[in-house]
Design a protein around this motif. Sequence first.
Motif, PDB file in Angstrom:
ATOM      1  N   GLY A 103     -31.414  56.039 -65.178  1.00  0.00           N
ATOM      2  CA  GLY A 103     -32.059  56.300 -63.904  1.00  0.00           C
ATOM      3  C   GLY A 103     -31.486  57.483 -63.170  1.00  0.00           C
ATOM      4  N   LYS A 104     -30.377  58.015 -63.631  1.00  0.00           N
ATOM      5  CA  LYS A 104     -29.786  59.183 -62.986  1.00  0.00           C
ATOM      6  C   LYS A 104     -29.991  60.424 -63.861  1.00  0.00           C
ATOM      7  CE  LYS A 104     -26.123  57.038 -60.244  1.00  0.00           C
ATOM      8  NZ  LYS A 104     -24.670  57.081 -59.940  1.00  0.00           N
ATOM      9  N   ARG A 105     -30.183  61.531 -63.189  1.00  0.00           N
ATOM     10  CA  ARG A 105     -30.315  62.788 -63.929  1.00  0.00           C
ATOM     11  C   ARG A 105     -28.984  63.168 -64.549  1.00  0.00           C
ATOM     12  NH1 ARG A 105     -33.833  66.904 -60.066  1.00  0.00           N
ATOM     13  NH2 ARG A 105     -35.879  65.891 -60.363  1.00  0.00           N
ATOM     14  N   PRO A 106     -28.987  63.506 -65.822  1.00  0.00           N
ATOM     15  CA  PRO A 106     -27.718  63.879 -66.462  1.00  0.00           C
ATOM     16  C   PRO A 106     -27.374  65.336 -66.188  1.00  0.00           C
ATOM     17  CG  PRO A 106     -29.481  63.973 -68.071  1.00  0.00           C
ATOM     18  CD  PRO A 106     -30.115  63.483 -66.787  1.00  0.00           C
ATOM     19  N   GLY A 107     -26.137  65.657 -66.352  1.00  0.00           N
ATOM     20  CA  GLY A 107     -25.756  67.063 -66.403  1.00  0.00           C
ATOM     21  C   GLY A 107     -26.160  67.642 -67.742  1.00  0.00           C
ATOM     22  N   LEU A 108     -26.036  68.927 -67.872  1.00  0.00           N
ATOM     23  CA  LEU A 108     -26.448  69.612 -69.096  1.00  0.00           C
ATOM     24  C   LEU A 108     -25.329  70.495 -69.603  1.00  0.00           C
ATOM     25  CD1 LEU A 108     -30.035  70.805 -68.016  1.00  0.00           C
ATOM     26  CD2 LEU A 108     -29.452  68.714 -69.265  1.00  0.00           C
ATOM     27  N   ILE A 109     -25.274  70.621 -70.908  1.00  0.00           N
ATOM     28  CA  ILE A 109     -24.370  71.574 -71.529  1.00  0.00           C
ATOM     29  C   ILE A 109     -25.227  72.640 -72.207  1.00  0.00           C
ATOM     30  CG2 ILE A 109     -24.161  70.182 -73.647  1.00  0.00           C
ATOM     31  CD1 ILE A 109     -21.291  71.332 -73.880  1.00  0.00           C
ATOM     32  N   VAL A 110     -24.932  73.875 -71.898  1.00  0.00           N
ATOM     33  CA  VAL A 110     -25.726  74.996 -72.399  1.00  0.00           C
ATOM     34  C   VAL A 110     -24.835  75.873 -73.275  1.00  0.00           C
ATOM     35  CG1 VAL A 110     -27.155  76.981 -71.798  1.00  0.00           C
ATOM     36  CG2 VAL A 110     -27.125  74.972 -70.299  1.00  0.00           C
ATOM     37  N   ALA A 111     -25.267  76.044 -74.522  1.00  0.00           N
ATOM     38  CA  ALA A 111     -24.589  76.974 -75.437  1.00  0.00           C
ATOM     39  C   ALA A 111     -25.469  78.211 -75.579  1.00  0.00           C
ATOM     40  CB  ALA A 111     -24.362  76.323 -76.787  1.00  0.00           C
ATOM     41  N   MET A 112     -24.882  79.381 -75.408  1.00  0.00           N
ATOM     42  CA  MET A 112     -25.672  80.607 -75.487  1.00  0.00           C
ATOM     43  C   MET A 112     -24.990  81.632 -76.377  1.00  0.00           C
ATOM     44  SD  MET A 112     -24.930  82.252 -71.681  1.00  0.00           S
ATOM     45  CE  MET A 112     -25.677  80.858 -70.839  1.00  0.00           C
ATOM     46  N   VAL A 113     -25.836  82.377 -77.094  1.00  0.00           N
ATOM     47  CA  VAL A 113     -25.357  83.483 -77.916  1.00  0.00           C
ATOM     48  C   VAL A 113     -26.218  84.701 -77.602  1.00  0.00           C
ATOM     49  CG1 VAL A 113     -24.459  82.035 -79.767  1.00  0.00           C
ATOM     50  CG2 VAL A 113     -26.821  82.814 -79.852  1.00  0.00           C
ATOM     51  N   ASP A 114     -25.638  85.874 -77.825  1.00  0.00           N
ATOM     52  CA  ASP A 114     -26.361  87.118 -77.562  1.00  0.00           C
ATOM     53  C   ASP A 114     -27.378  87.354 -78.691  1.00  0.00           C
ATOM     54  OD1 ASP A 114     -27.253  89.575 -76.867  1.00  0.00           O
ATOM     55  OD2 ASP A 114     -25.331  90.618 -77.069  1.00  0.00           O
ATOM     56  N   ALA A 115     -28.653  87.308 -78.339  1.00  0.00           N
ATOM     57  CA  ALA A 115     -29.725  87.525 -79.323  1.00  0.00           C
ATOM     58  C   ALA A 115     -30.426  88.862 -79.096  1.00  0.00           C
ATOM     59  CB  ALA A 115     -30.733  86.388 -79.254  1.00  0.00           C
ATOM     60  N   THR A 116     -29.759  89.747 -78.349  1.00  0.00           N
ATOM     61  CA  THR A 116     -30.410  91.022 -78.015  1.00  0.00           C
ATOM     62  C   THR A 116     -30.738  91.821 -79.264  1.00  0.00           C
ATOM     63  OG1 THR A 116     -29.190  91.078 -75.929  1.00  0.00           O
ATOM     64  CG2 THR A 116     -30.198  93.136 -76.679  1.00  0.00           C
ATOM     65  N   ARG A 117     -29.780  91.945 -80.170  1.00  0.00           N
ATOM     66  CA  ARG A 117     -30.010  92.749 -81.377  1.00  0.00           C
ATOM     67  C   ARG A 117     -31.098  92.139 -82.254  1.00  0.00           C
ATOM     68  NH1 ARG A 117     -27.009  96.551 -84.001  1.00  0.00           N
ATOM     69  NH2 ARG A 117     -25.276  96.217 -82.583  1.00  0.00           N
ATOM     70  N   GLU A 118     -31.022  90.827 -82.447  1.00  0.00           N
ATOM     71  CA  GLU A 118     -32.024  90.174 -83.280  1.00  0.00           C
ATOM     72  C   GLU A 118     -33.399  90.248 -82.631  1.00  0.00           C
ATOM     73  OE1 GLU A 118     -33.790  88.176 -86.406  1.00  0.00           O
ATOM     74  OE2 GLU A 118     -31.857  89.183 -86.239  1.00  0.00           O
ATOM     75  N   THR A 119     -33.427  90.099 -81.308  1.00  0.00           N
ATOM     76  CA  THR A 119     -34.707  90.203 -80.613  1.00  0.00           C
ATOM     77  C   THR A 119     -35.273  91.600 -80.745  1.00  0.00           C
ATOM     78  OG1 THR A 119     -34.051  88.496 -79.027  1.00  0.00           O
ATOM     79  CG2 THR A 119     -35.858  89.958 -78.380  1.00  0.00           C
ATOM     80  N   ARG A 120     -34.371  92.588 -80.603  1.00  0.00           N
ATOM     81  CA  ARG A 120     -34.832  93.964 -80.763  1.00  0.00           C
ATOM     82  C   ARG A 120     -35.380  94.186 -82.169  1.00  0.00           C
ATOM     83  NH1 ARG A 120     -30.677  98.892 -80.774  1.00  0.00           N
ATOM     84  NH2 ARG A 120     -30.288  97.914 -82.780  1.00  0.00           N
ATOM     85  N   ARG A 121     -34.723  93.601 -83.161  1.00  0.00           N
ATOM     86  CA  ARG A 121     -35.187  93.736 -84.534  1.00  0.00           C
ATOM     87  C   ARG A 121     -36.579  93.127 -84.684  1.00  0.00           C
ATOM     88  NH1 ARG A 121     -35.475  90.345 -88.738  1.00  0.00           N
ATOM     89  NH2 ARG A 121     -35.398  91.231 -90.859  1.00  0.00           N
ATOM     90  N   LEU A 122     -36.753  91.904 -84.147  1.00  0.00           N
ATOM     91  CA  LEU A 122     -38.052  91.249 -84.257  1.00  0.00           C
ATOM     92  C   LEU A 122     -39.124  92.009 -83.486  1.00  0.00           C
ATOM     93  CD1 LEU A 122     -36.979  87.501 -83.917  1.00  0.00           C
ATOM     94  CD2 LEU A 122     -37.623  88.721 -86.007  1.00  0.00           C
ATOM     95  N   ASP A 123     -38.735  92.497 -82.296  1.00  0.00           N
ATOM     96  CA  ASP A 123     -39.695  93.263 -81.507  1.00  0.00           C
ATOM     97  C   ASP A 123     -40.119  94.529 -82.238  1.00  0.00           C
ATOM     98  OD1 ASP A 123     -39.613  91.387 -79.526  1.00  0.00           O
ATOM     99  OD2 ASP A 123     -38.243  92.513 -78.221  1.00  0.00           O
ATOM    100  N   LEU A 124     -39.132  95.187 -82.855  1.00  0.00           N
ATOM    101  CA  LEU A 124     -39.453  96.411 -83.570  1.00  0.00           C
ATOM    102  C   LEU A 124     -40.374  96.116 -84.755  1.00  0.00           C
ATOM    103  CD1 LEU A 124     -39.090  99.427 -84.003  1.00  0.00           C
ATOM    104  CD2 LEU A 124     -37.017  98.938 -85.305  1.00  0.00           C
TER     105      LEU A 124
END
Length: 698
Positions: free
Chosen positions: A117-138
Motif C-alpha cells: 500500500g505504500k509507494r516504494p523507493g526506486l533504484i536507478v542504474a544508468m550507463v552512458d549510451a550516447t555513442r551507441e545512440t549516435r551509432r544507431l541514429d547514424l
Amino acid sequence: MDGYFAGSQGGDGHPEDLAQALLEALAHQRTIGIVLLGPDLRVSRSSVDPDHFHGLVLPPGCRLTDAVPPGEAEALTARLRKVQGERDPLLSHRQRIQGEGGTVLSLSVLPLPSHPGKRPGLIVAMVDATRETRRLDLLFDAAAMIGASLDVADSAQQLADALAPGLGDEATVYLVRKVFAGEEPAPRVAGGELGLRCAAMAPADRTWPDDYIRPGMDLPRMPSTPAVRRFQRGDPYILPDLASIAEAMDGDPQLLRRLVPPKAKAVMQSALLARGLILGGVSVWRDEESDPFTDDDLRLLQEVTSRAALSIDNARRYTRERTASVALQRSLLPPAGTDTSAVEAAGVYLPATAGGQGAGGDWYDVIPLSSLRVALVVGDVAGHGLRATATMGRLRTAVQALADLDLGPGELLTHLDDLVLRIGETTEPSHEDVLASTLLYAVYDPVARRCTMASAGHPPPGIVRPDGTFAFVDVDPGPPLGVGGLPFEDIELEMAPGSLLVLYTDGLVEHGHDGNLAVGMDSFGRQLAALRPDTCDLQATASGMVEGITPAGLADDVTLLLARVRATPESDVATWRIPDDPAAVTSARDLSVEQLTAWGLADLAFTTELIVSELVTNAIRHAGGPIELRLIRDARGGTMVCEVSDPSNTQPRLRQARSTDEGGRGLFLVAQLATRWGSRYKTTGKTIWAEQTVSETG
C-alpha cells in the motif's frame, strides 16, 4: 565505500548480504551510475560521476526529471510512477539529458522493498549510451537517406550528408569514373592511378579553397604509398594526425592542398565495396576541436559504406540499363529536325526517370512518301525499359514498311494491329503491358493540301492555323493496337499552307496536372494558341514547350512533333486526261516534253518520254480508261514526279523478260530510268509513279 547506501532504501526491510554486495560493487563502477529515489521520486543518494556522465550532477533532494529536457519530464515521471505502482522494472530505457553534446543515458529502474500500500523507493542504474545512440541514429539516418535515388551522384551525396556531421566534420565521396556512366569498374587498379572522380562533399555550406577538389573533378594521380595501396586492397584505415596524412600523400604539397580540408587533423578512409569491386571511396575528416577517431568509429564507417556501396551499385546498374535503353530509343528516332517539300518538322523526346523507370516506348517519325507526300507518326508503347523500347523499334520498323506500300492510315493501322496481336502470342504474360500501344498516323499531301489521319487510341493532334486560331482535330481515337477486330476510321481535312500540325504523347499533357488528361489538354491548347505558326522557329519552339520539364520529375515519357505544312504551287503541277486509245501515247509524250521545256527541265525530256510512254501504254493495254497523267515539279527537293493513274486494282509486277519475248520490259525500263518508282492504291484504281532527280543545271 562501506555503507554508502546504508539506510537509503526507502523501505522498512533489511537488505540481504548479496544485495548489499551488489550495490557496493556497482557503486565502485565509475561508468555505471546508481541513483536512489525516495517514494516522492527525489534523489536520496547518487554515485553518478560527472566526469563520466558529461557533467551530470544529481544532488540529494533534486528530481531526476530536472536533468532531462522539459518536454520529456512528464513522460519520464509517468514511467517512474508506473514502476512504483506495478512493481515491474523498467529496463534499458534511453533518455536524453539536458546539455551540449546530445547526451543519452540508458536507464534501468527497479522498485525497492516497501510495505504493502505504500509507494516504494526506486533504484536507478544508468550507463552512458550516447555513442551507441549516435551509432544507431547514424545507421537509421543512413538507411533513410541512402538508396532513395537511383542516380549515382545523388546516392553519393546522400552518403556524404549521412556522414557529415554524423560521424565527422567533413566527408568526401569519390567514385571510379566508369561508375558515373553505369560501367563496371576494373577489379584492380594499377599504381596510384585510381581513376577516381569527386562525387559528393558535405556539409554543403562549407567554404572550400579555390583549388580544392570539388564534385565533378577528377582526382590527380596518387603516389604509391602504403595508405594508397591499402585503399586499393579495400582495407579501411585511420590516419590520426597530419603527419600520417602527409605521409600517405608522399609529402606532396599540391596534393595536400587539393585533397585535405584546411582545418582537418585526422581522417578515416573506407572503400566502397560491392560484389568484390571497388566502386570508390569515402574520406571522413575531423577538425582540431573534435575527438580523435576510434576503432568503433571505423567499424561504424564500414557498416555505413557497405550498405551505401550496394545502393550506389544498384544506381550504377540502373544507369547502365537506362543509358542503353535511351541510346537505343534515340537511335530509332529520326533527326530532331526534318525539312521536306511537304513539311518542316521538329521533334523532342524526354525519357522519364521518376520512380527509377527507364526509357519507355514513346516515338515519332517523319516518313517521305511518293509524290511529295509525307507521313507523320507518333506512338506510345506502354511500360518502360528495354522491352518497351524493343517493342517500339519493332512497331516503328513495321510502320515504315507498311508506309512504303502507300497504304491509307486506317488500313495501315489495321495491318499494324494484326502484327501486335501476333507479338502478343509470343510475349510472356508479365510483359503484356508493353503491347498496349497507341499510335496516330497522318499523311499530308502538299499538292492536294489535304491531310488524312487515323488514330489507334491516341490523343488527338492539334492544328494551329496561319491566322493563329487553334483546335484539336475531331478524330475517332479507335482502339489501342492489339485489341483486334475493331475498325480504324480515316478523317480527311484541308490544311492551309503554313499551318502547324502538333502531334504528342499523353505524357506531355498529363505532366504537372496529376495525370488529368482533360485538364492537361486544356492547358496545352492555350499554350499552342499563343504560337505564331508562320514565323516561329520550330526546333526552338518545340524545345521551349518542354523547357523546365526534367526527366527526374516525369512519370511518363514526353514526345512532341511539330510539323509546318507547305503547299506545292499550282504552277508546278500539270495534269492531263489521256484517252483510252493507243494513239494517245504519242500525245502524252508530247504534252510531257512541252511541260518540261516550260519548267526548264529539257534535260529530262528523253527519259521522261520513255517513262510516260511505258506507263501510259501499260494503262491502256491492261486497265482501260479513264487514265490520268500528272507531272509534279519539286523545286525544293530537286525531283520531278511522273504519275499515271488508271481504274484497275491489278498490282504491276517487275519481271525479267526473255530474249524471245515481244513485251514485258516496260516496268524494267522505268525502274532503270527512275530514281525510284512504285504504286499506290486509291479508293478506285491505282497510281503508278516514277521519280527522277533534277540536275543542278536543269
